[in-house]
Write an enzyme that holds these catalytic residues in place. Structure first.
Site, short mmCIF file in Angstrom:
data_model
loop_
_atom_site.label_atom_id
_atom_site.label_comp_id
_atom_site.label_asym_id
_atom_site.label_seq_id
_atom_site.Cartn_x
_atom_site.Cartn_y
_atom_site.Cartn_z
N SER A 79 41.01 -3.68 -25.17
CA SER A 79 40.40 -4.66 -25.58
C SER A 79 40.20 -4.90 -27.18
O SER A 79 40.55 -5.61 -27.70
CB SER A 79 39.17 -5.40 -25.08
OG SER A 79 39.36 -5.68 -23.61
N THR A 80 39.89 -3.38 -27.41
CA THR A 80 39.24 -3.27 -28.82
C THR A 80 39.89 -1.87 -29.37
O THR A 80 40.01 -1.30 -28.74
CB THR A 80 37.67 -3.53 -29.16
OG1 THR A 80 37.06 -2.58 -28.44
CG2 THR A 80 37.32 -4.94 -28.71
#
Length: 692
Positions: free
Chosen positions: A22-23
């Site tokens: 996600s990041t």
């Protein structure tokens, strides 16, 4: 043991492994999760796919799965599935492929149509099978719910800190966080002075646009703190823009308030979230006086009201707006006494100059009806201006002192800001010099760059000093003793200055707005003007309605009678000259002309000079010649001999002959005896006149 769902048709196509975190922080810190996703390749090899036909799509590392818009890898995967090139799609779990049900079910639909399998850590699924599709749908719903729970936890903690006013947010320029976590004013005096000048100038001028123009005209720069890049945190000075000034005026943190929830997110159809600004009443948390500010909370709210009034967007009721060009003194301050709406301004030409008319078009715009009323500004504006002069008389001394203090304070503030900017450029130049002096002279690559930087800082400092030295004498001359005396004379000369045509109409409007809150107009048999002053007091004026244009253009009865009287002895041109000699003028204030007298005769059915002479029996040349049976040249010869006389009948261009009674009774050519008798009478009369 091979899975029975994998068929030879699936093995003829390629296998695709989708990897996502996600990041970027997860990519750097959660390496084990990434390795587990890469490890799914062995599941595909065990199912029968050769290693060279297993494609790994990992270009979406560091991207959220809440939307497929910015995920190029997911778009590539969907394309391969739609083209029936994929036999199986692999992901560690459903959340890696998508956390949005719309994207997830779109992928399931394509896989079912192309007979593509889906493989995760728990097993292999066939989207064409109802049971597998039901299970995959539940997994997608749980993945989306998991994202919601994660966001809710983070959002809850964020709101909890915001409810106490302890949530740290990036402060605007002019405010900084101290080491103890409290928010304070920027210790840079030049930054503080620039922000103070923004609020002071806006309070004086009442317009963000004119505030920007003031900064540009005075050559004053405005700071901006860089938020990213190699120079993150540094100040950059540049001429202000309109949007930048509006950001400062709308930001409640400059009023020392902690505010959270000024915007609300709204999902866009194509993905992403758009931010919508909320009204002040809808802000979630508002806590005034939480930290030092440049203005107080009451002044901030007053600035918001003024900016809302200046807004030109279409609303339920048009706001007052800032002062603008145009001769309408009450522009933005007029209310309709019939419906209560704000009245607009319409200009028309009258005698070559624009004349304002205040008109209420609320019913016309909203309901397609007729305008409530229209009131001529040429009647209302002078009356309100006279009232303003009357109100200003008792407070002239106070106004004079206030104007003088305002001029001096404005000049001192501007001078201080320019001096601070000179000090900053001098410091930057000295810092660049210090860097250059510390470098090794033999390192020419670094020395040349530092020398160029030093020269640039010196040039900038020189330009700032020259600009200050150029502007200083102008400002000193503007505040000399003569200016002070002129400001003191303002009290006694205010009526003359107010009526001076050289004074800009916008300055008159600003003076009026300081004293007048609004003006309500009602037009009936007379015009009622209700002036509400800023302090709450009210003045009522009753004005006569202007005459209709038909009555204004109508000539006075005594003038028409005088024209009728003069037509007995004078033609139109002569009457116009007589009126002009007497100083008479038309309704437009212009001199009389031949056409104007002719218009009066025609409008009031007055017989012309020629008609009056004809009624007295005077004849034309042709009629005289026919009466006496002579040639027309003979008629003119008789006129030269004095036998008959010619009277002007038509604007000094034509005339009629006056035939004496002794000749008129003669029919046909007159005999020698009659002519001799008439000639002898004329000769005797001439001799008698010469003797006298």
């Amino acid at each position: 043991m091979p899975d029975l769902k994998v068929t030879a048709d699936h093995l003829r196509r390629d296998a695709y492994l989708y990897i996502r975190q996600s990041t970027l922080r997860q990519v750097a810190e959660n390496g084990e999760s990434t390795q587990r996703q890469y490890g799914l390749r062995h599941r595909a090899i065990a199912a029968g796919w050769p290693a060279e036909r297993i494609h790994v799509i990992d270009c979406d590392l560091g991207k959220s799965g809440s939307s497929a818009v910015a995920r190029d890898g997911f778009q590539e995967l969907v394309s391969e599935v739609a083209l029936a090139k994929a036999g199986v799609v692999m992901g560690l779990e459903v959340s890696r492929l998508a956390r949005n049900n719309a994207d997830w079910h779109r992928l399931l639909e394509l896989c079912a149509l192309t007979s593509t399998l889906i493989l995760d850590e728990d097993g292999v699924y066939d989207p064409a099978s109802f049971n597998d599709r039901l299970l995959l749908g539940l997994k997608g719903t749980m993945s989306e719910a998991e994202l919601h729970f994660l966001k809710a936890r983070m959002r809850g903690g964020q709101l909890n800190k915001a409810s106490r006013g302890e949530l740290e947010m990036a402060p605007p320029v002019g405010l900084v966080y101290l080491p103890d976590g409290t928010l304070a004013l920027d210790p840079d005096a030049e930054v503080q002075a620039a922000l103070h000048m923004v609020f002071t100038t806006f309070g004086r001028l009442g317009s963000a646009t004119r505030t920007v123009k003031f900064f540009l005209d005075e050559g004053i720069l405005f700071p901006r703190r860089l938020r990213k890049g190699p120079h993150k945190g540094e100040l950059m000075w540049a001429p202000p823009r309109h949007a930048r000034i509006l950001q400062v005026l709308h930001n409640p943190r400059y009023a020392g308030a902690f505010v959270y929830g000024r915007t609300r997110g709204r999902p866009r159809p194509g993905g992403g979230v758009s931010q919508i600004k909320l009204a002040m009443a809808d802000w979630r948390f508002v806590m005034p006086d939480m930290h030092p500010g440049y203005i107080d909370w009451e002044r901030f709210k007053a600035n918001q009201e003024r900016l809302a009034d200046n807004a030109q967007a279409y609303r339920i009721q048009r706001r007052a707006g800032p002062v603008r060009e145009g001769s309408a003194l009450l522009q933005g301050r007029v209310l309709c006494g019939l419906c209560g709406a704000r009245m607009g301004v319409h200009y028309s030409q009258e005698h070559g100059r624009p004349v304002p008319t205040y008109i209420c078009q609320e019913t016309t715009i909203r309901g397609g009806g007729k305008a409530c009323q229209s009131v001529p500004g040429k009647v209302v504006d002078p009356a309100v201006g006279a009232l303003l002069v009357e109100l200003m008389t008792p407070m002239t001394l106070e106004v004079t002192l206030a104007v003088q203090r305002e001029l001096e304070a404005r000049a001192a503030e501007t001078d201080t800001l320019r001096r601070q900017h000179i000090q900053r450029t001098r410091y930057d130049a000295e810092l660049a010099r210090s860097r250059y002096m510390k470098v090794d002279p033999d390192n020419r690559l670094v020395a040349d760059a530092l020398e160029a930087e030093w020269n640039e800082k010196l040039r900038l400092h020189t330009d700032v000093v020259e600009d200050y030295e150029r502007r200083a004498p102008e400002e000193a001359a503007a505040l000399d003793a003569g200016m002070h005396q002129r400001v003191r004379d303002l009290a006694e000369q205010f009526p003359r200055i107010w009526n001076d045509p050289r004074v800009d109409v916008r300055e008159r409007k600003r003076i009026l707005r300081l004293l007048v809150a609004d003006v309500t107009l009602i037009k009936a048999e007379a015009i009622t003007v209700s002036v509400r002053l800023s302090g709450g007091a009210t003045r009522i004026l009753t004005l006569d309605r202007p005459l209709p244009i038909a009555q204004i253009r109508r000539f006075k009865p005594e003038l028409v009678a005088e024209v009728d009287h003069l037509l007995d002895r004078h033609c139109d041109r002569e009457i116009a000259d007589i009126f002009n000699e007497r100083g008479l003028r038309t309704w437009e204030g212009k001199p009389f002309s031949l056409n104007k007298i002719s218009f009066i005769r025609s409008a009031y059915n007055l017989p012309s000079r020629r008609q009056r002479l004809r009624d007295q029996g005077m004849l034309t040349t042709r009629e005289v010649a026919k009466h006496f049976e002579i040639a027309e040249t003979t008629v003119h010869q008789w006129g030269r001999q004095g036998l008959i006389s010619k009277v002007c009948s038509d604007n000094c261009n034509r005339g009629l002959w006056n035939i004496p009674s002794d000749l008129r009774i003669i029919k046909g050519r007159p005999g020698r005896t009659a002519l001799a008798t008439r000639t002898a009478s004329i000769t005797a009369l001439s001799t008698r006149q010469d003797a006298l």
